[in-house]
Design a protein around this motif. Structure first.
Motif, mmCIF file in Angstrom:
data_model
loop_
_atom_site.group_PDB
_atom_site.id
_atom_site.type_symbol
_atom_site.label_atom_id
_atom_site.label_comp_id
_atom_site.label_asym_id
_atom_site.label_seq_id
_atom_site.Cartn_x
_atom_site.Cartn_y
_atom_site.Cartn_z
ATOM 1 N N ALA A 82 -0.591 3.273 -3.082
ATOM 2 C CA ALA A 82 -0.295 4.686 -2.876
ATOM 3 C C ALA A 82 -1.207 5.278 -1.809
ATOM 4 C CB ALA A 82 -0.456 5.446 -4.195
ATOM 5 N N ALA A 83 -2.484 4.900 -1.839
ATOM 6 C CA ALA A 83 -3.418 5.391 -0.824
ATOM 7 C C ALA A 83 -3.064 4.827 0.549
ATOM 8 C CB ALA A 83 -4.850 5.014 -1.206
ATOM 9 N N ALA A 84 -2.688 3.554 0.591
ATOM 10 C CA ALA A 84 -2.357 2.921 1.875
ATOM 11 C C ALA A 84 -1.158 3.586 2.522
ATOM 12 C CB ALA A 84 -2.089 1.435 1.670
ATOM 13 N N ILE A 122 -0.333 6.787 2.435
ATOM 14 C CA ILE A 122 -0.792 8.031 3.062
ATOM 15 C C ILE A 122 -1.602 7.725 4.323
ATOM 16 C CG2 ILE A 122 -2.201 10.092 2.720
ATOM 17 C CD1 ILE A 122 -1.542 9.890 -0.266
ATOM 18 N N ILE A 123 -2.484 6.740 4.218
ATOM 19 C CA ILE A 123 -3.332 6.368 5.364
ATOM 20 C C ILE A 123 -2.470 5.834 6.501
ATOM 21 C CG2 ILE A 123 -5.146 4.786 6.123
ATOM 22 C CD1 ILE A 123 -6.177 4.925 3.173
ATOM 23 N N HIS A 124 -1.489 5.018 6.159
ATOM 24 C CA HIS A 124 -0.607 4.449 7.182
ATOM 25 C C HIS A 124 0.135 5.546 7.937
ATOM 26 C CE1 HIS A 124 3.350 2.909 8.534
ATOM 27 N NE2 HIS A 124 2.644 1.848 8.906
ATOM 28 N N GLU A 125 0.641 6.536 7.226
ATOM 29 C CA GLU A 125 1.403 7.603 7.866
ATOM 30 C C GLU A 125 0.535 8.405 8.833
ATOM 31 O OE1 GLU A 125 4.007 11.597 6.608
ATOM 32 O OE2 GLU A 125 3.207 10.236 5.086
ATOM 33 N N GLY A 126 -0.680 8.775 8.399
ATOM 34 C CA GLY A 126 -1.553 9.574 9.259
ATOM 35 C C GLY A 126 -2.068 8.804 10.460
ATOM 36 N N CYS A 127 -2.496 7.555 10.244
ATOM 37 C CA CYS A 127 -3.034 6.750 11.352
ATOM 38 C C CYS A 127 -1.944 6.381 12.350
ATOM 39 C CB CYS A 127 -3.704 5.491 10.802
ATOM 40 S SG CYS A 127 -5.195 5.822 9.837
ATOM 41 N N ARG A 128 -0.756 6.128 11.862
ATOM 42 C CA ARG A 128 0.354 5.824 12.762
ATOM 43 C C ARG A 128 0.659 7.020 13.660
ATOM 44 N NH1 ARG A 128 6.555 4.192 10.995
ATOM 45 N NH2 ARG A 128 7.114 3.144 12.944
ATOM 46 N N LYS A 129 0.564 8.211 13.112
ATOM 47 C CA LYS A 129 0.796 9.428 13.889
ATOM 48 C C LYS A 129 -0.210 9.523 15.044
ATOM 49 C CE LYS A 129 0.532 14.467 13.470
ATOM 50 N NZ LYS A 129 0.273 15.603 12.535
ATOM 51 N N VAL A 130 -1.490 9.242 14.771
ATOM 52 C CA VAL A 130 -2.530 9.312 15.808
ATOM 53 C C VAL A 130 -2.283 8.281 16.896
ATOM 54 C CG1 VAL A 130 -4.987 8.979 16.267
ATOM 55 C CG2 VAL A 130 -4.260 10.275 14.260
ATOM 56 N N VAL A 131 -2.006 7.051 16.499
ATOM 57 C CA VAL A 131 -1.792 5.978 17.476
ATOM 58 C C VAL A 131 -0.608 6.287 18.375
ATOM 59 C CG1 VAL A 131 -1.144 3.553 17.729
ATOM 60 C CG2 VAL A 131 -2.902 4.199 16.071
ATOM 61 N N ARG A 132 0.474 6.773 17.791
ATOM 62 C CA ARG A 132 1.662 7.087 18.600
ATOM 63 C C ARG A 132 1.441 8.291 19.508
ATOM 64 N NH1 ARG A 132 7.321 6.102 15.372
ATOM 65 N NH2 ARG A 132 7.130 3.824 15.221
ATOM 66 N N GLN A 133 0.551 9.201 19.104
ATOM 67 C CA GLN A 133 0.312 10.395 19.908
ATOM 68 C C GLN A 133 -0.560 10.103 21.123
ATOM 69 O OE1 GLN A 133 -1.320 13.645 17.647
ATOM 70 N NE2 GLN A 133 -1.459 15.021 19.413
ATOM 71 N N TYR A 134 -1.522 9.200 20.967
ATOM 72 C CA TYR A 134 -2.508 9.014 22.036
ATOM 73 C C TYR A 134 -2.426 7.663 22.737
ATOM 74 C CZ TYR A 134 -4.599 13.198 20.055
ATOM 75 O OH TYR A 134 -4.812 14.466 19.605
ATOM 76 N N LEU A 135 -1.687 6.707 22.199
ATOM 77 C CA LEU A 135 -1.585 5.379 22.814
ATOM 78 C C LEU A 135 -0.124 4.977 22.932
ATOM 79 C CD1 LEU A 135 -4.375 3.477 20.831
ATOM 80 C CD2 LEU A 135 -4.580 4.460 23.118
ATOM 81 N N PHE A 184 -9.889 -0.484 -8.159
ATOM 82 C CA PHE A 184 -8.607 0.219 -8.159
ATOM 83 C C PHE A 184 -7.478 -0.761 -8.477
ATOM 84 C CE2 PHE A 184 -10.075 3.659 -4.906
ATOM 85 C CZ PHE A 184 -11.012 4.093 -5.833
ATOM 86 N N SER A 185 -6.446 -0.257 -9.066
ATOM 87 C CA SER A 185 -5.266 -1.087 -9.325
ATOM 88 C C SER A 185 -4.470 -1.243 -8.038
ATOM 89 C CB SER A 185 -4.389 -0.431 -10.407
ATOM 90 O OG SER A 185 -3.848 0.798 -9.921
ATOM 91 N N ASP A 186 -3.588 -2.236 -8.022
ATOM 92 C CA ASP A 186 -2.756 -2.457 -6.841
ATOM 93 C C ASP A 186 -1.879 -1.240 -6.553
ATOM 94 O OD1 ASP A 186 -3.877 -4.931 -6.635
ATOM 95 O OD2 ASP A 186 -2.169 -6.034 -7.454
ATOM 96 N N GLY A 239 -5.497 10.580 8.727
ATOM 97 C CA GLY A 239 -5.182 9.538 7.745
ATOM 98 C C GLY A 239 -6.276 9.236 6.751
ATOM 99 N N ARG A 240 -7.393 9.960 6.808
ATOM 100 C CA ARG A 240 -8.515 9.705 5.893
ATOM 101 C C ARG A 240 -8.942 8.238 5.932
ATOM 102 N NH1 ARG A 240 -11.049 14.351 4.018
ATOM 103 N NH2 ARG A 240 -9.491 15.958 3.674
ATOM 104 N N LEU A 241 -8.919 7.649 7.128
ATOM 105 C CA LEU A 241 -9.205 6.213 7.248
ATOM 106 C C LEU A 241 -10.648 5.902 6.858
ATOM 107 C CD1 LEU A 241 -8.380 3.359 8.148
ATOM 108 C CD2 LEU A 241 -9.093 3.965 10.463
ATOM 109 N N ILE A 242 -11.603 6.703 7.314
ATOM 110 C CA ILE A 242 -13.002 6.413 7.010
ATOM 111 C C ILE A 242 -13.264 6.545 5.515
ATOM 112 C CG2 ILE A 242 -15.391 7.137 7.438
ATOM 113 C CD1 ILE A 242 -14.547 8.037 10.201
ATOM 114 N N ASP A 243 -12.666 7.561 4.877
ATOM 115 C CA ASP A 243 -12.812 7.697 3.429
ATOM 116 C C ASP A 243 -12.330 6.435 2.717
ATOM 117 O OD1 ASP A 243 -13.802 10.212 3.809
ATOM 118 O OD2 ASP A 243 -11.943 11.252 3.304
#
Length: 201
Positions: A111-113, A115-128, A104-106, A91-95
């Protein structure tokens, strides 16, 4: 004079066995027994003669327990660092967190959030595996019983008196019911959350 008790054959056999090994392994014991043997052979040690006191065996020092070796912080918290690495990879969370988004504009942040939400949600659901602490919907009226777990339920607002309480559920909370983190290889440096990427021409 007190008559010495008579030892049976098996008692004498056991005593001979013990003395044999004590003489072999203990120099003080052998030195104390040697005069008795010489006196008995010379006929000067009779049944009524008191034997000299044998030296008490020296107590063996207890082996020292090895002190636990303190792990370096990166090894002690390897699982947490591995989770951060996975959130960065997917999710490029650290970036995102290292960026100054004030300029940045809203729309750009949104738009960045996404992408980050999709990737981080995948990790959380996979391991927790997560479940709400309270199953009720937010805003519902809930009862807080006597002896409630303060780690699972936090009271806010006008807290007075003693439980039971009744209030409005502002957030249902989260509790982890299963953790499926992969083991971190000792060959890997857990401090490296994301490697530098170099594109060759």
């Amino acid at each position: 004079m007190t008559e010495q008790p008579q030892l049976s054959f098996f008692a004498r056999l056991w005593l001979a066995f013990l003395c044999f090994w004590r003489v072999l392994v203990s120099r003080p014991f052998a030195q104390a027994v040697h005069p008795l043997s010489a006196a008995y052979d010379a006929g000067t040690l009779g049944a009524g003669t008191s034997a000299p006191a044998l030296p008490k065996p020296e107590p063996k020092p207890e082996p020292k327990k090895p002190e636990p070796v303190a792990l370096p912080p990166e090894r002690e918290h390897a699982s947490a660092l591995a989770l951060m690495s996975m959130l960065q990879r997917e999710g490029r969370l650290i970036d995102f967190l290292q960026e100054n988004v004030a300029s940045f504009s809203d729309a750009e942040v949104g738009a960045a959030a996404r992408i980050i939400h999709e990737g981080c949600r995948k990790v959380v659901r996979q391991y927790l595996t997560l479940q709400p602490v309270l199953p009720d919907s937010e805003g519902a009226r809930v009862a807080v019983p006597v002896g409630f777990d303060a780690q699972r339920i936090r009271l806010t607002g006008n807290v007075a008196g003693q439980p039971p309480y009744s209030g409005s559920l502002k957030h249902h909370g989260w509790v982890t019911t299963e953790v499926k983190f992969p083991s971190v290889s000792p060959a890997m440096d857990p401090r490296v959350l994301a490697p530098a990427e170099v594109e060759l021409a």
